[in-house]
Motif scaffolding. Structure first.
Motif, PDB file in Angstrom:
ATOM      1  N   PHE A   1       0.903  30.848  77.330  1.00  0.00           N
ATOM      2  CA  PHE A   1       0.079  31.178  76.172  1.00  0.00           C
ATOM      3  C   PHE A   1       0.931  31.310  74.911  1.00  0.00           C
ATOM      4  N   LEU A   2       2.045  32.047  75.000  1.00  0.00           N
ATOM      5  CA  LEU A   2       2.895  32.266  73.830  1.00  0.00           C
ATOM      6  C   LEU A   2       3.654  31.006  73.430  1.00  0.00           C
ATOM      7  N   ASP A   3       4.042  30.192  74.386  1.00  0.00           N
ATOM      8  CA  ASP A   3       4.661  28.902  74.055  1.00  0.00           C
ATOM      9  C   ASP A   3       3.689  28.046  73.244  1.00  0.00           C
ATOM     10  N   GLU A   4       2.434  28.046  73.672  1.00  0.00           N
ATOM     11  CA  GLU A   4       1.418  27.263  72.966  1.00  0.00           C
ATOM     12  C   GLU A   4       1.223  27.775  71.543  1.00  0.00           C
ATOM     13  N   LYS A   5       1.169  29.096  71.390  1.00  0.00           N
ATOM     14  CA  LYS A   5       0.972  29.676  70.064  1.00  0.00           C
ATOM     15  C   LYS A   5       2.204  29.482  69.175  1.00  0.00           C
ATOM     16  N   ALA A   6       3.384  29.571  69.768  1.00  0.00           N
ATOM     17  CA  ALA A   6       4.601  29.326  68.991  1.00  0.00           C
ATOM     18  C   ALA A   6       4.613  27.904  68.449  1.00  0.00           C
ATOM     19  N   ASN A   7       4.250  26.946  69.286  1.00  0.00           N
ATOM     20  CA  ASN A   7       4.191  25.544  68.844  1.00  0.00           C
ATOM     21  C   ASN A   7       3.112  25.342  67.786  1.00  0.00           C
ATOM     22  N   GLN A   8       2.011  26.077  67.915  1.00  0.00           N
ATOM     23  CA  GLN A   8       0.913  25.946  66.957  1.00  0.00           C
ATOM     24  C   GLN A   8       1.335  26.362  65.554  1.00  0.00           C
ATOM     25  N   TYR A   9       2.098  27.446  65.469  1.00  0.00           N
ATOM     26  CA  TYR A   9       2.438  27.985  64.153  1.00  0.00           C
ATOM     27  C   TYR A   9       3.811  27.557  63.650  1.00  0.00           C
ATOM     28  N   ASN A  10       4.699  27.154  64.544  1.00  0.00           N
ATOM     29  CA  ASN A  10       6.036  26.723  64.133  1.00  0.00           C
ATOM     30  C   ASN A  10       6.001  25.242  63.749  1.00  0.00           C
ATOM     31  N   ASN A  11       5.370  24.973  62.608  1.00  0.00           N
ATOM     32  CA  ASN A  11       5.285  23.601  62.104  1.00  0.00           C
ATOM     33  C   ASN A  11       5.285  23.640  60.587  1.00  0.00           C
ATOM     34  N   PRO A  12       5.526  22.510  59.930  1.00  0.00           N
ATOM     35  CA  PRO A  12       5.705  22.512  58.468  1.00  0.00           C
ATOM     36  C   PRO A  12       4.563  23.124  57.672  1.00  0.00           C
TER      37      PRO A  12
ATOM     38  N   PHE B   1       3.190  25.806  58.122  1.00  0.00           N
ATOM     39  CA  PHE B   1       3.442  27.248  58.016  1.00  0.00           C
ATOM     40  C   PHE B   1       4.161  27.585  56.716  1.00  0.00           C
ATOM     41  N   ILE B   2       4.986  26.666  56.230  1.00  0.00           N
ATOM     42  CA  ILE B   2       5.833  26.931  55.061  1.00  0.00           C
ATOM     43  C   ILE B   2       4.997  27.290  53.840  1.00  0.00           C
ATOM     44  N   ASP B   3       3.875  26.612  53.659  1.00  0.00           N
ATOM     45  CA  ASP B   3       3.069  26.815  52.454  1.00  0.00           C
ATOM     46  C   ASP B   3       2.424  28.192  52.385  1.00  0.00           C
ATOM     47  N   THR B   4       2.378  28.910  53.495  1.00  0.00           N
ATOM     48  CA  THR B   4       1.739  30.226  53.512  1.00  0.00           C
ATOM     49  C   THR B   4       2.744  31.363  53.618  1.00  0.00           C
ATOM     50  N   ASP B   5       4.030  31.044  53.640  1.00  0.00           N
ATOM     51  CA  ASP B   5       5.046  32.025  54.005  1.00  0.00           C
ATOM     52  C   ASP B   5       6.138  32.121  52.941  1.00  0.00           C
ATOM     53  N   PRO B   6       6.783  33.281  52.794  1.00  0.00           N
ATOM     54  CA  PRO B   6       7.899  33.403  51.840  1.00  0.00           C
ATOM     55  C   PRO B   6       9.053  32.441  52.105  1.00  0.00           C
ATOM     56  N   ILE B   7       9.132  31.856  53.294  1.00  0.00           N
ATOM     57  CA  ILE B   7      10.210  30.899  53.568  1.00  0.00           C
ATOM     58  C   ILE B   7      10.121  29.684  52.649  1.00  0.00           C
TER      59      ILE B   7
ATOM     60  N   GLY C   1      11.582  21.712  60.843  1.00  0.00           N
ATOM     61  CA  GLY C   1      11.783  21.847  59.411  1.00  0.00           C
ATOM     62  C   GLY C   1      11.316  23.158  58.826  1.00  0.00           C
ATOM     63  N   VAL C   2      11.009  24.159  59.659  1.00  0.00           N
ATOM     64  CA  VAL C   2      10.621  25.470  59.139  1.00  0.00           C
ATOM     65  C   VAL C   2      11.869  26.345  58.984  1.00  0.00           C
TER      66      VAL C   2
END
Length: 252
Positions: free
Chosen positions: A9-20, A22-28, A178-179
């Motif tokens: 479950f957590l692997d799936e969620k990590a892959n879901q959110y660990n993508n480019p 994500f950058i547009d919504t985050d201070p990174i 690329g995150v």
């Protein structure tokens, strides 16, 4: 949830959110504006330092800060002369704090070989928390306003040090999407700690990964142990899962 199912479950969620996206919504997104290693480091460190509160305000104020530095953060730090940075405030972080941070960063680069050098020098085989403690010690070993010390946490004083652990994730972890930047090569991702905050802590408790009620250094150690069991090489990838579940899915 059984351990195998939880990992899946957590692997799936990590892959879901660990993508480019994500950058547009985050201070990174702030350090992603730069190409030079030192510009990325300095902008990331300052952005992480003010990363508490409303995310839109964090991004807005970090962008304002880059503008005050002429969008050349490393050069600005290295050319800094003692003075006061006017017209900047983010919650309790003000112009007095920012002015010393310029001086402190300059000291780290000129005397200690830079941010990566300090953090890698004190890294232990199974933990980066000792590095955070010694970084704070070096950062403040020049004259400084007493009030400014509160803006860098110390794990040896019981803090989960969420913001510095987030900064270290950005610098060390190479996620191949690329995150996270992965520009620091002297520290293995295996010893990183999850940036533990209200959102990730609540989700971790709901999933049975964390039982301690406070989000402190002991809780971080407990969570690290569980995440490293699931992925010994890249445990903090699960920060994306816990954060995404908490912030975007209101899972907790």
């Amino acid at each position: 949830m059984q351990s195998a199912a939880l990992k899946e479950f957590l692997d799936e969620k990590a892959n879901q959110y660990n993508n480019p996206s994500f950058i547009d919504t985050d201070p990174i997104q702030i350090p992603h504006q730069f190409q030079n290693k030192e510009d990325i480091e300095v902008s990331a460190f300052l952005t992480a330092t003010i990363s508490w509160g409303n995310r839109k305000m964090i991004i807005q104020n970090a962008q304002k800060l880059m503008g005050l530095m002429g969008n050349s953060p490393y050069d600005f730090v290295m050319e800094w002369k003692p003075g006061k940075m006017e017209h900047f405030v983010h919650r309790t972080f003000n112009a007095t704090d920012l002015s010393f941070f310029m001086e402190g960063l300059q000291h780290i680069y000129k005397v200690h070989g830079g941010l990566e050098s300090v953090f890698s020098r004190y890294a232990e085989a199974d933990s980066i928390q000792n590095s955070i403690h010694h970084f704070k010690r070096h950062f403040f070993d020049i004259p400084h306003p007493l009030r400014t010390q509160k803006h860098i946490s110390d794990p040896k004083k019981g803090s989960a040090a969420k913001r510095i652990n987030m900064f270290l994730r950005w610098m060390v972890r190479n996620d191949n999407t690329g995150v996270d930047f992965g520009i620091w090569k002297q520290i293995p991702p295996a010893i990183l700690s999850c940036p533990l905050d209200v959102h990730s802590g609540n989700v971790a408790r709901k999933l049975g990964l964390l039982h301690r009620k406070q989000n402190d250094a002991k809780a971080l150690q407990e969570l690290d142990h569980k995440l490293r069991e699931m992925d010994p090489a890249d445990p903090v990838k699960y920060d994306f899962a816990l954060f995404g579940l908490g912030v975007f899915e209101k899972f907790s």
